[in-house]
Design an enzyme around this catalytic site. Sequence first.
Site, mmCIF file in Angstrom:
data_model
loop_
_atom_site.group_PDB
_atom_site.id
_atom_site.type_symbol
_atom_site.label_atom_id
_atom_site.label_comp_id
_atom_site.label_asym_id
_atom_site.label_seq_id
_atom_site.Cartn_x
_atom_site.Cartn_y
_atom_site.Cartn_z
ATOM 1 N N HIS A 2 0.810 -1.233 0.000
ATOM 2 C CA HIS A 2 0.000 0.000 0.000
ATOM 3 C C HIS A 2 0.844 1.284 0.000
ATOM 4 O O HIS A 2 0.319 2.351 -0.308
ATOM 5 C CB HIS A 2 -0.928 0.038 1.217
ATOM 6 C CG HIS A 2 -1.966 -1.043 1.206
ATOM 7 N ND1 HIS A 2 -2.816 -1.241 0.144
ATOM 8 C CD2 HIS A 2 -2.290 -1.988 2.138
ATOM 9 C CE1 HIS A 2 -3.628 -2.266 0.415
ATOM 10 N NE2 HIS A 2 -3.322 -2.738 1.612
ATOM 11 N N ASP A 18 -4.533 -12.583 4.086
ATOM 12 C CA ASP A 18 -5.824 -12.043 4.559
ATOM 13 C C ASP A 18 -6.957 -12.366 3.599
ATOM 14 O O ASP A 18 -8.108 -12.003 3.838
ATOM 15 C CB ASP A 18 -5.738 -10.532 4.823
ATOM 16 C CG ASP A 18 -5.076 -9.755 3.711
ATOM 17 O OD1 ASP A 18 -4.851 -10.325 2.628
ATOM 18 O OD2 ASP A 18 -4.775 -8.569 3.935
HETATM 19 ZN ZN LIG Z 1 -4.147 -7.116 2.772
#
Ligand SMILES: [Zn+2]
Length: 320
Positions: A131, A256
């Site tokens: 990110h 995740d």
């Molecule tokens: Zn993630």
Amino acid sequence: MSNNQDKPIYVFKGEALANYGFGDDHPFGLDRHDAFQVELAEAGLGDSIRYADTRRATVDELSLFHSADYIDFISKRSAEGTGFLDGGDTPAYPGIFETASDVAGTTLAAVDAVMNGDTTRAFSPIAGLHHAGREHAAGFCVFNDCGIAIEYLRKEYGLSRIAYVDIDAHHGDGVFYGFEDDPDLIFADLHEDGRFLYPGTGAVDETGTGAAAGTKLNIPMPPGAGDEEFDEAWQLVEAYIDNAEPEFIILQCGADSLEGDPITHLCYSEEAHALAARRLCKLADRHCGGRIVGTGGGGYNRRNLARAWTRVVQSFAEAQ
Ligand SMILES: [Zn+2]
């Protein structure tokens, strides 16, 4: 086929990696590294893996992807040790500059091990911080080790056609927008539909801009998607990567996307990760001398991340 079939898979391990995290109450806690290493040790892979040491990225290396102003900002916040590095997801702590540099440097060490011929496949669990943008922190990510590794492969080794494949539940926005107009970065990302999950990006019509328009693959998955949906979508990724003929593959294998993660809604099992790793090894053998680096990425259910990443390393070893 690979020329290095007898060589063990490099798995990076060490306190420097374990220390990247945001405390016990944060999803990205400090126990993720050990959760994986315990599971991997129990898998009994023996001589087919070799543990390798971490290293710290230099400021020059960080600068391959990040702006000087941003690196300076992180350095100052790290010295102060308080506040947030972004809108509220990623807190500063004393020494975060150093630990984030350790994560980035270790991914570069993985790249070096592969490019030097010490191994053909390498894995770093605390990595894949997808990110972070060129000029900003985001979503628990300070320095984008994958973005840095892509630039490093180009500068240090003269490669141009690098494939980045991301199966984390979240869109790899830091990598995508970092190379959005770059036709040579081969990008494929399977993630939970941005209408339902952070960071909200990665729509199917985001295929690159400018000279790169139409060259990148974003595949949003519906909440609740399981292995069957993954396998189907994976066929598109595989055909895309095969056609693109990369010289090196980076796999961001965030865990995740497995069922039971506390902050996402995808429902794969660890077999999705095994499949991705296995198939990418075949493509790496076909196009780039077997060269692939795996990075752990997200994953906030400890059992899930331990199993998914262990299956990735097993799949790398079985593909030798
Ligand atoms: Zn993630």
